[in-house]
Every structure is written in C-alpha cells, then in structure tokens.
Design an enzyme around this catalytic site. Structure first.
Site, PDB file in Angstrom:
ATOM      1  N   GLY A 284       0.835  -1.215   0.000  1.00 53.67           N
ATOM      2  CA  GLY A 284       0.000   0.000   0.000  1.00 53.67           C
ATOM      3  C   GLY A 284       0.860   1.252   0.000  1.00 53.67           C
ATOM      4  O   GLY A 284       1.852   1.327   0.724  1.00 53.67           O
TER       5      GLY A 284
ATOM      6  N   ASP B 167      -0.272   2.032   8.383  1.00 53.94           N
ATOM      7  CA  ASP B 167      -0.765   1.276   9.541  1.00 53.94           C
ATOM      8  C   ASP B 167       0.125   1.368  10.790  1.00 53.94           C
ATOM      9  O   ASP B 167      -0.324   1.059  11.883  1.00 53.94           O
ATOM     10  CB  ASP B 167      -0.924  -0.210   9.172  1.00 53.94           C
ATOM     11  CG  ASP B 167      -2.112  -0.441   8.251  1.00 53.94           C
ATOM     12  OD1 ASP B 167      -2.843   0.528   7.975  1.00 53.94           O
ATOM     13  OD2 ASP B 167      -2.297  -1.584   7.809  1.00 53.94           O
TER      14      ASP B 167
ATOM     15  N   ARG C 291     -26.653  12.855  16.863  1.00 58.79           N
ATOM     16  CA  ARG C 291     -26.498  11.517  16.298  1.00 58.79           C
ATOM     17  C   ARG C 291     -25.269  10.801  16.848  1.00 58.79           C
ATOM     18  O   ARG C 291     -24.293  11.444  17.239  1.00 58.79           O
ATOM     19  CB  ARG C 291     -26.346  11.604  14.778  1.00 58.79           C
ATOM     20  CG  ARG C 291     -27.656  11.874  14.073  1.00 58.79           C
ATOM     21  CD  ARG C 291     -27.437  12.121  12.612  1.00 58.79           C
ATOM     22  NE  ARG C 291     -28.713  12.162  11.907  1.00 58.79           N
ATOM     23  CZ  ARG C 291     -28.867  12.547  10.658  1.00 58.79           C
ATOM     24  NH1 ARG C 291     -27.818  12.931   9.959  1.00 58.79           N
ATOM     25  NH2 ARG C 291     -30.045  12.547  10.094  1.00 58.79           N
TER      26      ARG C 291
HETATM   27  O1  F6P Z   1      -1.454  -0.168   3.427  1.00 55.46           O
HETATM   28  C1  F6P Z   1      -2.166  -0.572   4.522  1.00 55.46           C
HETATM   29  C2  F6P Z   1      -3.630  -0.520   4.209  1.00 55.46           C
HETATM   30  O2  F6P Z   1      -4.016   0.798   3.907  1.00 55.46           O
HETATM   31  C3  F6P Z   1      -4.503  -1.093   5.294  1.00 55.46           C
HETATM   32  O3  F6P Z   1      -4.797  -0.204   6.327  1.00 55.46           O
HETATM   33  C4  F6P Z   1      -5.724  -1.504   4.517  1.00 55.46           C
HETATM   34  O4  F6P Z   1      -6.392  -2.543   5.164  1.00 55.46           O
HETATM   35  C5  F6P Z   1      -5.128  -1.976   3.225  1.00 55.46           C
HETATM   36  O5  F6P Z   1      -3.902  -1.304   3.077  1.00 55.46           O
HETATM   37  C6  F6P Z   1      -5.985  -1.751   2.008  1.00 55.46           C
HETATM   38  O6  F6P Z   1      -5.318  -2.255   0.909  1.00 55.46           O
HETATM   39  P1  F6P Z   1      -5.775  -2.071  -0.604  1.00 55.46           P
HETATM   40  O7  F6P Z   1      -5.608  -0.631  -0.950  1.00 55.46           O
HETATM   41  O8  F6P Z   1      -4.875  -2.946  -1.383  1.00 55.46           O
HETATM   42  O9  F6P Z   1      -7.209  -2.473  -0.634  1.00 55.46           O
END
Ligand code: F6P
Length: 332
Positions: A18, A136, A171
């Site tokens: 990511g 993360d 809310r």
């Molecule tokens: O890079 C980490 C992260 O952003 C996580 O927090 C998330 O669960 C995941 O990547 C999402 O990944 P993708 O963009 O491949 O769906």
C-alpha cells in the site's frame, strides 16, 4: 544480520504494498544521498512486479525534484503475487543482474519485507535494506512508519467535520478507519478526535461494554457521540456493530456510519512524515554502504535503529497500553 562484502556502486529502489504519504520524500533522500556518494541509482516501477518485468530505470537527482510534498509514490506500487513464487524471484534476480544492480532499498510494509527476506535467502549476493512505509504503523522495530502521521491527521480532520454534523443532529456516528491488523490509526484518531469510544483488533470488547460506555457519556447530557472503529476490529464490520448497538440503545436521534477508507492513504505528507522519510532514506544508503543487508532501518526513541527483516515481520508491535487506557477514560 547478514553482512555483504562486495562494493556497492549501483542501488535500485522500489516502493511496494500500500502506498503511504512520505514515500516520495524517502525516494528523494535516497537518490540525493546516493549522488552525494557517487553511486548510481535506479528506480524499479511497481515494486516487485516491475522487478520481474524488468521495469527498471536510471534516476537522476532532477527526477526527484518537486516530489517531497507529493502523496502516493512516483515509483508506483503493487502487491505482487508473482514474487511469492521461486520463478518470480528468479526472473527478478536475472533482471537485476542484467542491469548490474548491486543492492536494493525496499520501501513498504510486512509483505514487502517478507518478499525481501525470501529473496536474500535465495540470492544473498544482492543485499537489501528496508524502509518502513505503511500508514498502519504496524511494523516491529520502529516507533513510527512513513505515512502514519499523515493518515491520522487526515482521519482526525474527517472526524472533526463529522463532529459538527453529529452535534447538530444529536447523532451517534461510527467512523471506520484503516488498519487491517492493528489499531494504531484508530487509537490515535480517537484520542485526537475526542471520540466517545474506540474499537481495535488488539483489544477484546463487547457490544454491551460499548453500550455501557455510551450510556455513561449520555448521563452527563452528551447528546451525540463518535466511535472510532479500526477495520480489523474483532467485533465485525462497522455496519454490523452500528446495527447491534442500535438494537440496545435509544439515546440518539439516529445512528450513522462513515467509512473514511482510502482518503487516509492520499494527500501531501505531514512535516513529521517528510522528516522521518528523509532520515530513513538517507540512512538506508549509508547502511548499504556499510555492508548491511536483511534489515529494516527504523526510528526508536528518536534514534536510528536496525531490525532484521525476520523480526520486523514475525514480532507484532505492541500498542501503547497507557495510551489505550487513557483513551477509554477520556472517552467517558
Ligand atoms: O497499506 C495498509 C492498508 O491501507 C490497510 O490499512 C488496509 O487494510 C489496506 O492497506 C488496504 O489495501 P488495498 O488498498 O490494497 O485495498
């Protein structure tokens, strides 16, 4: 920690997994420090995918001008299944040899370092140093990962906006933030966003506990609330949680769900992320020159530190229990 012996002349850098705001600042620092040491530097596009496809190009220092403030990654990124196979790694190795690459810098998270570790086991003649880049913040061996601070700031800005409308309408909002396996983003967002509750993967809790907490808040005339939910929490999807709470509580005019999602991954990196990325990128070049391989360069107590990939991958980074306790108390 494996020690490489050969002289390093040509380094290739890639981003993988990511994307995270600040990755560009790390690439810039790597390129500039490589030039400072008369090294040739190459960029591999789309992480391990580009390594397998031979998508490798020379970088000049001008290529990294005007990118320090940009989110995403100019080198692009991918999650590569092919690199998980011996055939994929062999093809990648052959492409690196064809390009006379002596060493690699891998910017990414857990999956990136798992791939790097396998690669070094099979091809120890190409040393690899890692840089933690993931929003993360879930890598053992570094207090912070590149992108975390920016992601939390984005999430907090969103929560501030939701707070306005939650307050106006009396809310309860459930706000899902990223974090598949860890609650760092959720915990920091909850504290900075003044949340009425936080649900994270690292802590067992129940709908009844959450309802109790919200009722306690309502006793002091709190007419709205915001609960931060890490996507990897153990209680289910944010929609399930909202539904279950709705069945047990009648304190608010309505209950709503907001999923912040990939907004958290983009945007201009914060100052903290730019500085962290610059330090780690700069240091990674020196680490390779000093003969290091198979390690991630991180920051611990404000000092640069090295952690073997095996440890960074296998050990889980503990959440600060004091922060969590404080978040629960301040939520009431
Ligand atoms: O890079 C980490 C992260 O952003 C996580 O927090 C998330 O669960 C995941 O990547 C999402 O990944 P993708 O963009 O491949 O769906």
């Amino acid at each position: 920690m494996a020690k490489a012996t050969k002289e390093i002349k040509r380094i290739a850098v890639f981003t993988s997994g990511g994307d995270a705001p600040g990755m560009n600042a790390a690439v810039r620092a790597i390129v500039r420090n490589a030039f400072n040491n008369d090294l040739h530097i190459y960029g591999i596009m789309r992480g391990y995918e580009g390594m397998i496809d031979g998508n490798i190009r020379r970088l000049e220092t001008t290529d990294v001008g005007n990118i320090i403030h940009r989110g995403g990654t100019v080198l692009k990124t991918a999650r590569s299944q092919r690199f998980m196979t011996p055939e994929g790694r062999k093809q990648a190795y052959e492409n690196l040899v064809d390009n006379d690459i002596d060493a690699l810098i891998a910017i990414g998270g857990n999956g990136t370092f798992t791939g790097a570790m396998k690669f070094i086991e099979e091809y120890p003649d190409i040393p690899v140093v890692g840089i933690p880049g993931t929003i993360d913040n879930d890598l053992f061996g570094t207090d912070f990962t590149i992108g975390f601070d920016t992601a939390v700031n984005t999430a907090v800005q969103a929560v501030d906006k939701i707070r306005d409308t939650a307050d106006s309408h009396n809310r309860l909002f459930f706000v899902e933030v990223m974090g598949r396996h860890s609650g760092f983003i959720a915990l920091h967002t909850a504290i900075a966003g003044g949340a009425g509750g936080v649900l994270i993967p690292e802590e067992e809790t129940s709908i009844d506990d959450l309802v109790k907490l919200l009722k306690r808040g309502a006793k002091r005339a709190k007419l709205f609330s915001i609960v931060i939910v890490a996507e990897g929490n153990k209680m289910g999807t944010v929609y399930d949680i909202a539904h279950k709470v709705e069945e047990k509580i009648d304190l608010y005019d309505d209950i709503k769900v907001t999923v912040i999602g990939h907004l958290q991954r983009g945007g201009s990196p914060s100052t903290l992320d730019r500085v962290l990325a610059s330090v780690l990128g700069f240091t990674a070049v020196e680490a390779l020159m000093a003969g290091k391989s198979g390690v991630m360069v991180g920051i611990k107590n404000n000092n640069v530190d090295y952690t073997p990939f095996a440890e960074a991958i296998a050990k889980s980074k503990p959440l600060n229990k004091d922060l969590l306790r404080m978040a629960h108390i301040l939520a009431q």
